[in-house]
Design an enzyme around this catalytic site. Structure first.
Site, PDB file in Angstrom:
ATOM      1  N   ASP A  93      20.052  39.683 -24.114  1.00 41.42           N
ATOM      2  CA  ASP A  93      20.695  40.688 -24.953  1.00 41.42           C
ATOM      3  C   ASP A  93      19.605  41.366 -25.762  1.00 41.42           C
ATOM      4  OD1 ASP A  93      20.095  38.707 -26.707  1.00 41.42           O
ATOM      5  OD2 ASP A  93      22.153  38.236 -27.245  1.00 41.42           O
ATOM      6  N   ALA A 105       0.820  -1.200   0.000  1.00 39.08           N
ATOM      7  CA  ALA A 105       0.000   0.000   0.000  1.00 39.08           C
ATOM      8  C   ALA A 105       0.856   1.252   0.000  1.00 39.08           C
ATOM      9  CB  ALA A 105      -0.902   0.007   1.232  1.00 39.08           C
TER      10      ALA A 105
END
Ligand code: ATP
Length: 889
Positions: free
Chosen positions: A329, A283
């Site tokens: 840039d 589980a």
């Protein structure tokens, strides 16, 4: 001493080589090249051996979660339940194979990207230089090698001289000089003074070379096979997940160790206790977690590629999502890189629009002569040459080129006009002006005065204020070709200025606004002038309150630069140098920022490496920059960076969504086992181990995958970046998964179990084993638990679709794959209850009809509880930002 394998006799002189390769200094014809391509095959590297598939597969069988399952299988065997043991073994195998295949698929997705970005080579075919895909190079081709190129074949120089970085081949990072015609005394081919090699990078200079080996025959081809075996680095996310899986494994074992004695004390028999331990282990193991995460990232990579951003590592997707600063840039990224000469200025006059004028003659000559031939696709060079021709100038024969570099910010060309040798120079005005000792006054050169210089700088400023890019042009006559750039670029006569318009890209302002609302800061780091850059920045919406020039930034000490960048707001770094970029990236990272930095030149490579996400330009950048970058933009567009960040955030959000989804049902799976143990078996096991497996691997996987496809939440770009230190599995996630939805699902599931059991006449302690009268009722009851968990999962899936907003804002039906997955899930669950074979395997029986009335509201209850919790979360998050009312007392 025996000769080394790569020792060669002295190499043949270049003319002999050309003869042997049946080629000339002007290269091959295109037909001959095609013929040779058929003979020699494409210029690609051998793919070599992958990291051994066997080792990869074995790894899948031995990671912590798999180890837990092995333990569970062992326990099942000991407990005398061989069917369960085989089932768990099957789960291990299926899991490992699926994880392995998904890993391979992700790897392939990354490899496929390289096909989007074919490496180009400049080759002379039929006497003209053209760009061809590097795979088409053949021995005998004459190639041009310039700064920033990655050489694509082994070649020897015929003309010119270059500095090469051979580190890919030799591991030696210092560049070496290679020149045509240099005396060759080297023993090894790799040391030959006129040879360049596939995979090596040209760091400066330019040359022509003849290719003598391509593909597997190259030096790189020989070592390629060896170098493909390096183990891939784990990304921070993968490391995190791995750590979490150990944690989960620890919890599972810990819980088992704690409850097993309790169960025994409470009177369970040993086989019963073993079944109990197996149940806990199974589980707790989130079987689908690891492969699904890889898959989600791989899907992210593919989506990014479609949007023009090629990333080279899966982990980049996750880093993108946490980006806090973009250093971009200007030219081509914020602007379109479509240059038009809008005005020229010379001898005190501005000519706008540009029209033929006798006084502009010398300026026009520099405009046509001073450029880099191999860069003639550069829009600025094209614009300048065309404008020069419009002004009546014609190109003069060229003697020498001193190419542009980002440090000098200028370039020069020596050409012959009649019997005169002229140096033509162009470059950034501030840097060129100090090299000029005279100015052209419309008819002749006269000594430059201080006021001339001031006038020029004022003109530059005037143009720059309009966001125009300004170049200064100068020339001088020389008696003989100068030795180097420094000798050529001195004692110049300033001829004038050229102003070029490069408008912002139309999509950038919206992208900038998106960054701002997403809490991302944008700094402009440009080689251009401060005024021009801040005007362009202003036009696209970047705050331009601070402009720092390259020399100012260089003068700052590390702590000063850190302090500058720690202040809020955006900065324009103008006239910056590649070295400056590296310092900026470092300073930002020092401040804890996640930095995306763009770059295109050779010298930008260190900064691109250093940034968290180095971004290179696919169109205009150099190969070196593309190699150093993590992400390459196919359209060079700033807006694409923002799209990529958005996609990164979405992919990460979706990871969280299915982790949440997968975690929820651990509680309804574990609680029944605890109840069983703590009651000492008086309450029969409400859920069998095989039913847990049916949930974990049957009903859960498809909806989890579909959650990975979830569209971005509406607020994805209006919240602050995720701190990188924040783990994938946060406390909030666990509270939501286990504390809220898990507990609720467990309560509902047990409610259904007891309802069916009690309605069938069960009282605590009554036997329900095979053969007992209540056994049929017990089978119906475990089926009810199983079905309720599935119903709650449906609610969980809808709740998991959003982390904060309401489902209504997202659209209840807006994820069709999820709806389909839920449909399949329900069919599968129904089959488990009604198909006789499956009934026998999973221990199910058709439940009483009234259970459906119980199941129907379950999804709504689970989802509704989470919806309410989210609503409260939103309300309390909003509350502090509201202005407080002054207290009335
Ligand atoms: P960004 O860094 O934002 O892309 P940029 O293109 O202006 O801006 P660089 O390419 O480093 O940055 O150029 C810096 C400066 O050098 C330019 O502003 C210009 O003045 C000058 N320059 C650029 N290209 C050339 C060239 N081909 N010839 C002469 N000078 C140039």
């Amino acid at each position: 001493m025996a000769p080394q394998p790569d020792e060669r006799p002295t190499r043949e002189p270049i003319d002999t080589l050309l003869r042997d390769l049946k080629t000339g200094r002007d290269g091959l014809g295109s037909r001959e090249a095609a013929r040779r391509l058929a003979i020699h095959g494409p210029n690609t590297l051998p793919t070599g051996r992958r990291a051994s598939w066997l080792r990869e597969l074995v790894r899948q069988f031995t990671h912590p979660l798999a180890l837990l399952l092995w333990v569970a299988a062992g326990l099942a065997w000991v407990a005398g339940t061989p069917v369960l043991c085989w089932a768990i073994l099957a789960v291990i195998v299926i899991n490992a194979v699926v994880a392995y295949l998904q890993g391979r698929q992700a790897e392939r997705a990354i490899e496929a990207l390289s096909r989007y970005l074919p490496q180009q080579a400049t080759v002379i075919r039929d006497g003209v230089a053209s760009e061809v895909p590097a795979v088409d190079l053949v021995p005998g081709d004459v190639i041009l090698v310039t700064e920033g190129d990655r050489v694509s074949a082994d070649a020897r120089l015929i003309e010119g001289s270059v500095e090469m970085d051979l580190s890919t081949l030799t591991g030696e990072s210092a560049p070496v000089v290679r020149s045509a015609g240099a005396e060759d005394t080297a023993d090894r081919l790799i040391d030959a003074p006129d040879a360049v090699f596939s995979g090596a990078q040209c760091t400066s200079g330019q040359a022509r070379a003849v290719a003598f080996a391509t593909g597997a025959a190259t030096e790189l081809g020989r070592i390629a096979t060896l170098s493909r075996q390096a183990t891939p680095l784990l990304s921070p996310l993968e490391r995190q997940v791995r750590r979490s899986t150990w944690l989960i494994a620890g919890v599972a074992v810990g819980v088992g160790a704690l409850f097993l004695p309790l169960g025994l004390l409470a009177g369970l028999s040993l086989p019963e206790a073993a079944v109990f331990a197996i149940g806990l282990l199974v589980a707790n193991v989130p079987e689908g977690l690891l492969p699904t995460i890889t898959l989600a990232l791989a899907v992210g990579v593919r989506v990014l590629a479609r949007q023009g951003a090629l990333v080279k590592q899966l982990s980049a997707v996750e880093t993108l999502g946490s980006t806090t600063v973009i250093c971009t840039d200007k030219t081509g990224t914020l602007t379109r890189n479509t240059m038009t000469v809008t005005a020229v200025w010379s001898a005190g006059r501005t000519v706008d629009p540009v029209s033929p004028d006798a006084a502009l003659g010398p300026l026009a000559q520099v405009m046509v002569d001073c450029n880099q031939l191999e860069r003639l696709s550069d829009p600025m060079e094209v614009a300048l040459r065309e404008a020069g021709e419009l002004l009546g100038a014609r190109v003069a024969p060229r003697v020498e080129t001193f190419p542009f570099d980002a440090e000098r910010k200028r370039m020069s060309v020596v050409s012959r006009r009649g019997d005169r040798l002229l140096v033509a120079v162009k470059g950034a005005p501030e840097l060129l002006l100090p090299l000029c000792d005279s100015v052209f006054d419309g008819t002749r050169a006269r000594p430059a005065t201080e006021s001339d210089r001031r006038e020029v700088l004022d003109e530059v400023d005037g143009f720059a204020r309009h966001g125009l890019r300004v170049l200064a042009l100068a020339s001088r006559e020389v008696p003989a070709p100068p030795e180097d750039a420094a000798a050529a670029e001195s004692g110049l006569c300033l001829l004038g200025l050229v102003a070029l318009l490069d408008p912002p890209r139309p999509e950038v302002p919206a992208a900038v606004a998106a960054c701002h609302s997403a809490g991302i800061t944008i700094h402009v780091v440009t080689g251009d002038n401060g005024t021009t850059a801040s005007e362009v920045a202003r036009q696209v919406g970047i705050a331009t309150d601070r402009v720092v020039t390259g020399s100012e930034a260089d003068a700052l000490s590390e702590p000063e630069l850190d302090a500058l960048l720690a202040q809020p707001g955006e900065v324009v770094f103008a006239r910056s140098t590649p070295e400056g970029k590296l310092r900026i990236a470092e300073a930002l990272q020092q401040e804890g920022q996640t930095v995306a930095m763009t770059g295109d030149g050779v010298n930008d490579a260190p900064a691109l490496h250093r940034a968290d996400i180095g971004v290179a330009m696919g169109r205009s950048g150099t190969d070196v920059a593309r190699q150093a970058a993590t992400m390459v933009l196919t359209d060079d567009n700033f807006a694409t960076i923002v799209t990529a960040i958005r996609e990164g955030r979405r992919a990460y959000d979706n990871l969280r969504k299915f982790v949440l989804y997968i975690f929820v049902h651990a509680v309804p799976e574990v609680v029944p086992f605890m109840l069983f143990a703590l009651s000492g078996g008086a309450i029969p096991l409400p859920l069998t181990v095989l039913q847990i497996l049916a949930i974990d691997l049957g009903t859960e996987i498809l909806p989890a995958l579909a959650l990975g496809r979830e569209k971005a939440e509406p607020d994805v770009m209006s919240r602050r970046p995720r701190p990188r230190s924040e783990p994938l599995i946060t406390r909030r996630l666990l509270v939501r998964a286990w504390g809220l939805m898990g507990v609720l699902s467990a309560a509902l599931a047990l409610g259904a179990f007891f309802a069916v059991l009690v309605a069938g006449g069960w009282t605590p302690g009554a036997p329900v084993g095979p053969g007992d009268p209540l056994h049929g009722v017990y089978l119906q009851a475990t089926t009810a638990t199983f079905l309720t968990i599935v119903a709650c999962q449906v609610g969980t899936a809808f709740a998991a679709r959003t982390e904060r907003t309401s489902l209504r804002r997202l659209g209840v039906l807006s994820n069709p794959p999820l709806l389909a997955a839920i449909g399949v899930e329900l069919l599968f669950a129904a089959a488990l209850c009604f198909v006789p074979v499956l009934q026998t395997v999973f221990g199910t029986a058709p439940p009483p009809w009234w259970l459906i009335l119980f199941l129907l509201p379950c999804p709504v209850i689970v989802w509704g509880a989470d919806e309410a919790a989210r609503w409260f979360g939103r309300r309390s998050a909003r509350a502090p930002s509201r202005p407080r009312r002054p207290s009335s007392g």
